[in-house]
Design a protein around this motif. Structure first.
Motif, PDB file in Angstrom:
ATOM      1  N   THR A 128      46.068  19.805 -14.692  1.00  0.00           N
ATOM      2  CA  THR A 128      46.862  18.548 -15.189  1.00  0.00           C
ATOM      3  C   THR A 128      45.503  17.553 -15.133  1.00  0.00           C
ATOM      4  O   THR A 128      44.943  17.624 -14.420  1.00  0.00           O
ATOM      5  CB  THR A 128      47.779  18.152 -13.964  1.00  0.00           C
ATOM      6  OG1 THR A 128      48.875  18.929 -14.108  1.00  0.00           O
ATOM      7  CG2 THR A 128      48.254  16.640 -14.164  1.00  0.00           C
ATOM      8  N   VAL A 129      45.572  16.809 -16.147  1.00  0.00           N
ATOM      9  CA  VAL A 129      44.475  15.553 -16.280  1.00  0.00           C
ATOM     10  C   VAL A 129      44.646  14.894 -14.841  1.00  0.00           C
ATOM     11  O   VAL A 129      45.600  14.252 -14.535  1.00  0.00           O
ATOM     12  CB  VAL A 129      44.636  14.832 -17.600  1.00  0.00           C
ATOM     13  CG1 VAL A 129      43.453  13.717 -17.383  1.00  0.00           C
ATOM     14  CG2 VAL A 129      44.392  15.492 -18.849  1.00  0.00           C
ATOM     15  N   THR A 130      43.298  14.694 -14.218  1.00  0.00           N
ATOM     16  CA  THR A 130      43.579  13.956 -13.057  1.00  0.00           C
ATOM     17  C   THR A 130      43.914  12.609 -12.926  1.00  0.00           C
ATOM     18  O   THR A 130      44.738  12.313 -12.079  1.00  0.00           O
ATOM     19  CB  THR A 130      41.925  14.023 -12.354  1.00  0.00           C
ATOM     20  OG1 THR A 130      41.504  15.484 -12.405  1.00  0.00           O
ATOM     21  CG2 THR A 130      42.020  13.489 -10.917  1.00  0.00           C
ATOM     22  N   LEU A 131      43.721  12.008 -14.212  1.00  0.00           N
ATOM     23  CA  LEU A 131      44.114  10.416 -14.167  1.00  0.00           C
ATOM     24  C   LEU A 131      45.670  10.442 -14.117  1.00  0.00           C
ATOM     25  O   LEU A 131      46.343   9.407 -13.916  1.00  0.00           O
ATOM     26  CB  LEU A 131      43.702  10.054 -15.471  1.00  0.00           C
ATOM     27  CG  LEU A 131      44.018   8.554 -16.003  1.00  0.00           C
ATOM     28  CD1 LEU A 131      43.487   7.575 -14.692  1.00  0.00           C
ATOM     29  CD2 LEU A 131      43.423   8.171 -17.270  1.00  0.00           C
ATOM     30  N   VAL A 136      46.929   9.257  -7.893  1.00  0.00           N
ATOM     31  CA  VAL A 136      46.021   8.587  -8.642  1.00  0.00           C
ATOM     32  C   VAL A 136      46.564   7.328  -9.447  1.00  0.00           C
ATOM     33  O   VAL A 136      45.854   6.131  -9.381  1.00  0.00           O
ATOM     34  CB  VAL A 136      45.135   9.249  -9.522  1.00  0.00           C
ATOM     35  CG1 VAL A 136      44.197   8.590 -10.609  1.00  0.00           C
ATOM     36  CG2 VAL A 136      44.586  10.357  -9.052  1.00  0.00           C
ATOM     37  N   ARG A 137      47.564   7.503 -10.155  1.00  0.00           N
ATOM     38  CA  ARG A 137      48.559   6.462 -10.860  1.00  0.00           C
ATOM     39  C   ARG A 137      48.897   5.154  -9.647  1.00  0.00           C
ATOM     40  O   ARG A 137      48.636   4.261 -10.174  1.00  0.00           O
ATOM     41  CB  ARG A 137      49.549   6.884 -11.580  1.00  0.00           C
ATOM     42  CG  ARG A 137      49.501   7.909 -12.538  1.00  0.00           C
ATOM     43  CD  ARG A 137      48.245   7.837 -13.631  1.00  0.00           C
ATOM     44  NE  ARG A 137      49.032   6.654 -14.464  1.00  0.00           N
ATOM     45  CZ  ARG A 137      48.456   6.435 -15.735  1.00  0.00           C
ATOM     46  NH1 ARG A 137      47.006   7.069 -16.028  1.00  0.00           N
ATOM     47  NH2 ARG A 137      48.951   5.568 -16.678  1.00  0.00           N
ATOM     48  N   ALA A 143      45.351  -1.475  -7.360  1.00  0.00           N
ATOM     49  CA  ALA A 143      44.016  -1.893  -7.730  1.00  0.00           C
ATOM     50  C   ALA A 143      44.280  -3.036  -8.941  1.00  0.00           C
ATOM     51  O   ALA A 143      43.535  -4.265  -8.706  1.00  0.00           O
ATOM     52  CB  ALA A 143      42.866  -0.878  -8.106  1.00  0.00           C
ATOM     53  N   ALA A 144      44.964  -2.524  -9.887  1.00  0.00           N
ATOM     54  CA  ALA A 144      45.438  -3.322 -11.107  1.00  0.00           C
ATOM     55  C   ALA A 144      46.060  -4.786 -10.338  1.00  0.00           C
ATOM     56  O   ALA A 144      45.750  -5.803 -10.996  1.00  0.00           O
ATOM     57  CB  ALA A 144      46.268  -2.878 -12.059  1.00  0.00           C
ATOM     58  N   ALA A 145      46.810  -4.556  -9.564  1.00  0.00           N
ATOM     59  CA  ALA A 145      47.785  -5.604  -8.897  1.00  0.00           C
ATOM     60  C   ALA A 145      46.662  -6.620  -8.308  1.00  0.00           C
ATOM     61  O   ALA A 145      47.111  -7.903  -8.143  1.00  0.00           O
ATOM     62  CB  ALA A 145      48.664  -5.089  -7.969  1.00  0.00           C
TER      63      ALA A 145
END
Length: 214
Positions: A128-131, A136-137, A143-145
């Motif tokens: 699975t892609v770590t992102l 992680v999400r 952080a985006a908030a």
């Protein structure tokens, strides 16, 4: 000669955000300093300055500044100085340097988060892609908030209390990015050096917390 914030100039301080996002901390601080006159050494509330070495060399100096430390950021050097006699001038409104620095730090936080996401896009955990991992999400969303909050506060023309909140939100976003980089973030020439330098900017120039603030 020193200044607690550099006199306000008719300039779009928000432009420092794009410079920081695209070119990094040294380029953004050099841009901001030039926009605000380019001669005075900006000192924070405690009389300390933290600027690129090239900026410090261009400032008016009278032999009173005391060099405290050097911080390497990639190929560049930033210097921490103490400026005797510098400090708040009694005006509770943040000076132009402080506002511009908030925009610079916002651009840097966006830069770090984008770099961290790209770093994780190239890694996998059990195919699975770590992102794409849920934990992680969640970190990225939090952080985006914080970045959205910082942007809203800066866009409103913040007072000292709001600017303190801006720096705290950007500190947290930077720490999330450092966590997402993992061991890479702690390499001497890795992204962590710039993230830590950005937080030092907040510590140097951010308004002190008032009673009841965290």
């Amino acid at each position: 000669m020193s200044a607690t914030g550099i006199l306000a100039a008719p300039t779009d301080l928000a432009r420092g955000r794009a410079v920081a996002r695209e070119a990094g901390i040294v380029a953004a601080l050099t841009f901001l300093h030039a926009e605000l006159g380019g001669t005075l050494l900006p000192a924070g509330p405690s009389g300390h300055a933290f600027v690129p070495e090239t900026v410090a060399r261009r400032c008016d100096a009278f032999g009173t500044e005391r060099r405290l430390a050097e911080v390497r950021v990639g190929p560049d050097t930033m210097v921490a100085l103490y400026v005797p006699g510098a400090g708040p001038g009694g005006d509770d409104r943040p000076a132009a340097w402080s506002i511009g620095l908030g925009w610079v730090r916002l651009g840097l936080a966006e830069r770090f988060l984008a770099q961290a996401a790209e770093h994780l896009r190239g890694r996998r955990v059990q195919e699975t892609v770590t992102l794409n991992l849920p934990p992680v999400r969640v970190l990225l969303a939090d952080a985006a908030a914080g970045l959205a909050e910082a942007h809203a506060l800066l866009a409103s023309g913040p007072d000292a209390t709001a600017l303190h909140r801006v720096h705290r939100a950007l500190d947290e976003a930077g720490r999330v990015s450092l966590h997402l980089f993992g061991a890479t973030g702690f390499l001497a020439d890795g992204p962590g050096s710039e993230i830590r330098a950005a937080e030092l900017l907040g510590e140097t120039y951010g308004p002190p917390a008032r009673q009841g603030e965290s």
